[in-house]
Design an enzyme around this catalytic site. Structure first.
Site, short mmCIF file in Angstrom:
data_model
loop_
_atom_site.label_atom_id
_atom_site.label_comp_id
_atom_site.label_asym_id
_atom_site.label_seq_id
_atom_site.Cartn_x
_atom_site.Cartn_y
_atom_site.Cartn_z
CG HIS A 299 4.41 -13.37 -1.78
ND1 HIS A 299 2.97 -13.49 -1.62
CD2 HIS A 299 4.93 -11.94 -1.63
CE1 HIS A 299 2.50 -11.97 -1.61
NE2 HIS A 299 3.61 -11.40 -1.36
CD GLU A 300 9.10 -10.44 -1.74
OE1 GLU A 300 8.66 -9.13 -2.39
OE2 GLU A 300 7.58 -10.00 -0.96
CG HIS A 303 4.90 -8.65 -5.31
ND1 HIS A 303 3.58 -7.70 -4.81
CD2 HIS A 303 4.89 -8.76 -3.69
CE1 HIS A 303 3.28 -8.34 -4.05
NE2 HIS A 303 3.83 -8.68 -3.45
CD GLU A 381 1.31 -8.18 -1.06
OE1 GLU A 381 1.73 -9.01 -0.63
OE2 GLU A 381 2.44 -7.19 -1.35
CG ASP A 385 -0.64 -14.93 -1.25
OD1 ASP A 385 1.04 -14.69 -1.70
OD2 ASP A 385 -1.32 -14.44 -0.20
ZN LIG Z 1 3.75 -9.40 -1.29
#
Ligand SMILES: [Zn+2]
Length: 437
Positions: A299-300, A303, A381, A385
């Site tokens: 997930h990070e 980004h 976000e 995801d």
């Molecule tokens: Zn996040």
């Protein structure tokens, strides 16, 4: 920067410049936005409290298998306590803001320092420094209450008063060492760089921010936490494979002793270029399985892949540019000071005063566009995801998020309007619904 015109001179030119807009227009707009913002915040917080309390006694059906009723109720209690603190902060913040501005606090402080130090650079730096110290002292009781009463009551606080005081001393010292020269430089530019000073100041401010981002992980963060290389071999192999798969080179994988201060868990990815590093809170590793940590890291990485970090930095550049150009203009307008309850000194620079007034009032006006930024953040976000689901297993991400929501006592039933306005992350139900399709 000198003030262009003043109400005290009666020259025709001065009058033409100073009477439009009259200072009461700014006073009125400021008061109106302050009241409207406060009403909106109170309404939102009350909605949140009511909504969470209403759903307190039943776990939403989608989560009834995974979240226990006591944990659901704990999250409700914690969310309500935080919304109540928000109301307290709002009341205190509004009073402090009014005392500084319309009730003449900043003006009085400025004139006291002028009498003491005269109208030079020392007085200007002293004004900013004393303002920051006074505001910091006003904030202390609430900060103490938050850590040692609220966080403590819900079992999150791991800090002793001693550690809290050491943290305070360290951050004040760093703030003074880094912040004072920066403030002095900006004030100097305001006085010495002509009418385009704000362009120079903007450039300096941007360089300062980028340097801070670069040195934070290696120089500042270690002053507060210990970082050790990740030694869990199974996790190392898994995470390294994920990073290779996603095309990332990291300088290192670290574990941070987050448990020293709080039971809240997290993971982050910092740095630029080849100096990137991955940091896991020890609290995260103790709660999640290897596969779940992998999904959280994916997930990070999402980004980064979607350039959210770069987009945020660019947004900061653009917004600061707008801010500095506005300040460049406002600092020369006498109505800007008088409209906010401050009598400027017409014989000496008022740069520090302009800077402080600007910082005080901008949040009042910008509050109304905050939901736009929250909207973008939630969109990011969802994208991160989706990236994690594509690179790892959606089930792992879902169970990891649920554990984190549960452990952090994040409510599963926030008020929808409150969430739209304030939430930087989408509510659990929306995230899981998209992850598990
Ligand atoms: Zn996040």
């Amino acid at each position: 920067m000198a003030i262009v015109a003043d109400d005290l001179n009666s020259g025709a030119m001065a009058d033409a410049l100073s009477t439009f807009p009259p200072s009461w227009v700014l006073t009125g707009a400021f008061a109106l936005c302050l009241v409207a913002g406060a009403v909106l915040k109170i309404w939102l917080a009350m909605r949140q409290i009511r909504h969470v309390a209403l759903h307190r006694n039943q776990v939403p059906p989608a989560f009834s298998e995974t979240i226990s009723l006591p944990n659901h109720q704990k999250a409700a209690g914690y969310t309500i306590a935080k919304a109540e603190i928000e109301l307290l902060e709002l009341a205190l913040g509004s009073i402090v803001l009014l005392v500084w501005t319309l009730m003449g606090g900043l003006s009085a402080l400025n004139w006291a320092l002028l009498r003491w130090l005269g109208g030079g650079m020392e007085q200007q730096v002293a004004l900013v420094a004393s303002f920051v110290v006074i505001n910091g002292l006003i904030d202390l009781p609430l900060s103490l209450y938050q850590t040692f009463v609220i966080e403590e009551r819900f079992g999150f606080n791991k800090m002793t008063l001693r550690l809290w005081l050491i943290d305070l001393a360290k951050s004040s010292l760093i703030g003074a060492l880094v912040g004072l020269p920066m403030v002095a430089l900006i004030l100097w530019l305001m006085g010495a760089a002509g009418s385009l000073w704000w362009l120079w100041a903007w450039g300096v401010w941007m360089v300062f921010n980028v340097v801070l981002l670069l040195i934070y992980p290696s120089l500042i963060a270690p002053l507060f936490n210990k970082f050790r290389p990740l030694d869990d071999e199974a996790l190392r192999i898994r995470v390294t494979a994920l990073m290779r798969r996603c095309g990332f080179a990291a300088k290192g994988l670290f574990v941070m002793d987050g448990s020293k201060r709080s039971a809240h868990a997290n993971a982050y990815f910092t740095g630029f270029g080849a100096a990137k590093r991955v940091v896991f809170y020890d609290t995260l590793l103790s709660k999640l399985t290897v596969a779940e940590v992998d999904a959280v890291l994916a997930h990070e990485l999402g980004h980064f892949k979607h350039r959210h970090v770069v987009k945020r930095v660019i947004a900061l550049f653009v917004l600061s540019f707008v801010g500095f150009s506005m300040l460049g203009w406002l600092a020369t307008q006498v109505w800007f000071y008088q409209g906010l309850g401050v009598q400027p000194n017409l014989d000496a620079p008022n740069d520090a005063l302009a800077l402080l007034l600007f910082m005080l009032v901008v949040p009042i006006f910008s509050f109304f566009v905050a939901p736009v930024f929250a909207l973008f953040s939630r969109k990011h976000e969802f994208e991160a995801d989706a990236y994690a689901v594509a690179q790892t297993n959606g089930r792992d991400l879902a169970t990891a998020l649920l554990k984190l929501y549960e452990d952090n006592a994040s409510t599963l039933t926030p008020d929808p309007v409150y969430a739209k306005f304030h939430y930087s992350h989408p509510p659990a139900s929306e995230r899981l619904a998209r992850i598990l399709v």
